[in-house]
Design a protein around this motif. Structure first.
Motif, mmCIF file in Angstrom:
data_model
loop_
_atom_site.group_PDB
_atom_site.id
_atom_site.type_symbol
_atom_site.label_atom_id
_atom_site.label_comp_id
_atom_site.label_asym_id
_atom_site.label_seq_id
_atom_site.Cartn_x
_atom_site.Cartn_y
_atom_site.Cartn_z
ATOM 1 N N ARG A 71 -30.143 -72.463 -29.516
ATOM 2 C CA ARG A 71 -31.393 -71.709 -29.554
ATOM 3 C C ARG A 71 -32.504 -72.454 -28.806
ATOM 4 N NH1 ARG A 71 -33.304 -69.714 -35.319
ATOM 5 N NH2 ARG A 71 -32.774 -71.905 -35.702
ATOM 6 N N ILE A 72 -32.517 -73.773 -28.953
ATOM 7 C CA ILE A 72 -33.533 -74.565 -28.243
ATOM 8 C C ILE A 72 -33.302 -74.504 -26.730
ATOM 9 C CG2 ILE A 72 -34.405 -76.903 -27.875
ATOM 10 C CD1 ILE A 72 -33.859 -77.452 -30.826
ATOM 11 N N GLU A 73 -32.059 -74.592 -26.283
ATOM 12 C CA GLU A 73 -31.759 -74.543 -24.856
ATOM 13 C C GLU A 73 -32.133 -73.193 -24.255
ATOM 14 O OE1 GLU A 73 -27.670 -75.477 -24.598
ATOM 15 O OE2 GLU A 73 -27.933 -77.650 -24.872
ATOM 16 N N LYS A 74 -31.826 -72.098 -24.981
ATOM 17 C CA LYS A 74 -32.177 -70.777 -24.484
ATOM 18 C C LYS A 74 -33.684 -70.593 -24.398
ATOM 19 C CE LYS A 74 -29.983 -67.230 -26.021
ATOM 20 N NZ LYS A 74 -29.380 -66.235 -26.947
ATOM 21 N N ALA A 75 -34.419 -71.086 -25.394
ATOM 22 C CA ALA A 75 -35.890 -70.978 -25.359
ATOM 23 C C ALA A 75 -36.466 -71.788 -24.196
ATOM 24 C CB ALA A 75 -36.479 -71.442 -26.688
ATOM 25 N N SER A 76 -35.897 -72.970 -23.960
ATOM 26 C CA SER A 76 -36.379 -73.802 -22.849
ATOM 27 C C SER A 76 -36.115 -73.133 -21.504
ATOM 28 C CB SER A 76 -35.712 -75.170 -22.906
ATOM 29 O OG SER A 76 -36.103 -75.960 -21.806
ATOM 30 N N ALA A 77 -34.924 -72.545 -21.327
ATOM 31 C CA ALA A 77 -34.604 -71.871 -20.065
ATOM 32 C C ALA A 77 -35.509 -70.661 -19.851
ATOM 33 C CB ALA A 77 -33.138 -71.453 -20.066
ATOM 34 N N ALA A 78 -35.781 -69.914 -20.914
ATOM 35 C CA ALA A 78 -36.669 -68.763 -20.790
ATOM 36 C C ALA A 78 -38.083 -69.179 -20.410
ATOM 37 C CB ALA A 78 -36.670 -67.970 -22.092
#
Length: 541
Positions: free
Chosen positions: A19-26
């Motif tokens: 979830r943290i990686e997806k938020a960072s990429a977004a």
């Protein structure tokens, strides 16, 4: 239920990390998208902060940088010309002299100088060095011939810009603003080339000092060329920088010698102190001049196009005159691309041909400080402790005929400017208001008081032209005043001399009347008769 005795797994869920990686990429995608749409996008390269104003010897460092860039540019142009010459010689099947040949010839010349040998001894067939000398001379002659042919090819290149045909017909002076000595040496080449190919000469004068930008020798040369078949029109440019009464007197004075037309070639600089002459706008004056030129071309009925040469001192607005004429053709692009212009002298470096139509062609020439010009400034102008050479250089500086890089000492020019503006309250008061300084500044303080120094100190303090330790930078302050004078932020002009009976050689009322009929100047502010009152009315503020 885990079996008893089996160890518990240490694996942990990774949902939080995903979830943290997806938020960072977004978030990164969003930032990249905003960065593309941001008009204030800046390069990652850091901008050079430059040299601080308080840095010691800043002027010297800037001069060294400018000189280094100039030498680099000259070296680049020299190498390019050599490459063109070599390529042209190879395509023509000629031998190209190498550096070894040039070095051998130099060595032979040194040998002649050092050993005292005569060239006849080297030419003797019994001398083993005679063959080497003959070979070197032959290579040098072929090299010079190939270089001359390459220059002729470059002079014939045509460039079409916008709706106006533009051709660079010559390349002298070579490049950049020319010093006074070089400008005078180039006089015969540039002026005589324009004079020989032109049917009409437009002599552009600065309305603030027409006699200072006027040469009587040039006028005599034009009227005497080709048995008097050349035509000369004086163009009084920058008329928005002088008041109406002064403009009227100058027009009356100049029309005693040659047809004279007032012209506003372009709009003034920002914050310029201008005068409104109502009907004498950029559009009206340029249309008047274009109509006069077309009338002359139509009356002559030549099978070729009529050539109009434009001459004058540097920075009087010769290129702006061409741009003003091309803008009357209905092309929005031609007015801005026909000839490059700038506030500094030396923008035009080659004779430039601009074709208006099938019947009219313009020639833009580089600015030239003509030899044997009229006495600098008014004839009765004398300044204590000023030699004739200093007065001449100061006058050229006030005429903006010298680029800022060629001004070594601007203080004499400021002295001459204060001397002229102090003659009348109409020019002195605007100067004091421009820099917000008291009138007592221009009053000598004590026996050894220097008005120029006191004035520059006040200007430096008002404009922040201070050096290390708060010491006023007089050179910087003087250059700032000269820039304000060049751009019209300081009001000033030279009054026309009093009229005397008779006229000088090369002009007269008969010439004015005869040429005015050819150009159909009646009613176009070019006549000196009864219709002149109509032109006077439109020049009221």
């Amino acid at each position: 239920m885990a079996k008893p005795g089996k160890p518990k797994s240490k694996r942990t869920p990774v949902r939080l990390r995903h979830r943290i990686e997806k938020a960072s990429a977004a978030k990164q995608r969003k930032q990249r998208k905003l960065a593309k749409n941001n008009p204030q996008w800046r390069s990652r390269l850091k901008k050079d902060p430059g040299i601080p104003n308080l840095f010691p010897y800043k002027d010297r460092i800037l001069y060294e940088i400018e000189e280094k860039n100039r030498l680099k540019e000259e070296d680049f142009r020299r190498r390019r010309e050599e490459a063109k010459t070599t390529k042209a010689a190879q395509s023509a099947g000629q031998a190209v002299p190498t550096e070894d040949d040039i070095n051998k010839e130099d060595a032979l010349s040194d040998l002649i100088d050092d050993e005292g040998m005569d060239e006849d001894e080297l030419d003797d067939a019994s001398n083993p060095m005679s063959a080497l000398l003959a070979s070197a001379r032959a290579r040098a002659a072929e090299y010079e011939g190939a270089s001359g042919e390459d220059e002729d090819d470059e002079m014939d290149e045509d460039v079409s810009e916008g709706d106006v045909d533009v051709t660079a017909t010559s390349s002298f002076p070579t490049s950049g603003p020319q010093p006074l000595e070089t400008s005078r040496r180039a006089f015969d080449k540039v002026f005589k080339s324009v004079l020989s190919t032109s049917d009409i000469l437009l002599y552009v004068l600065d309305a603030r000092d027409p006699n200072g930008t006027r040469s009587r020798e040039i006028e005599r040369s034009i009227t005497a060329a080709d048995a008097g078949s050349k035509r000369l029109i004086l163009i009084l440019n920058k008329i928005d920088l002088v008041p109406s009464p002064v403009l009227k007197v100058w027009l009356t004075y100049l029309r005693r010698y040659f047809p004279t037309l007032p012209l506003r070639a372009n709009n003034p600089a920002s914050n310029a102190k201008t005068f409104d002459h109502k009907a004498l706008t950029v559009k009206a004056t340029s249309e008047t001049l274009l109509r006069a030129l077309k009338s002359y071309a139509a009356s002559k009925q030549l099978k070729r196009s009529t050539t109009v040469g434009i001459v004058g001192y540097p920075n009087v607005g010769k290129s702006s005159v061409i741009n003003a004429l091309t803008s009357r053709l209905g092309s929005s692009r031609s007015s801005s691309t026909a000839c490059p212009v700038g506030a500094e002298a030396g923008i035009t470096t080659a004779i430039r041909e601009v074709k208006l139509d099938n019947k009219l062609k313009l020639l833009d020439s580089p600015g030239i400080v003509f030899p044997s010009a009229s006495t600098p400034g008014p004839s009765d102008e004398t300044i204590p402790n000023f030699s004739k050479k200093q007065l001449n250089e100061a006058n050229l500086t006030l005429l903006s005929a010298l680029p800022p890089s060629a001004i070594t000492d601007p203080v004499p020019a400021i002295t001459l400017l204060l001397h002229r503006l102090s003659r009348s309250q109409a020019t002195l008061n605007p100067l004091l208001e421009q820099y917000d300084i008291p009138a007592s500044t221009l009053v000598p303080s004590g026996a050894d008081g220097d008005v120029t120094t006191d004035f520059l100190i006040q200007v430096a303090r008002k404009r922040g032209r201070l050096g290390k330790g708060g010491v006023p930078n007089l050179h910087s302050a003087a250059m700032g005043v000269l820039m304000d004078w060049r751009d019209g932020r300081i009001r000033g002009w030279v009054d026309a001399p009093e009229e005397t009976e008779g006229g000088e050689s090369g002009g007269g009322r008969e010439i004015v009347k005869e040429w005015a009929e050819e150009f159909k100047l009646e009613g176009l502010w070019g006549d000196d008769g009864g219709d002149q009152e109509e032109g006077v009315d439109v020049m009221k503020e």
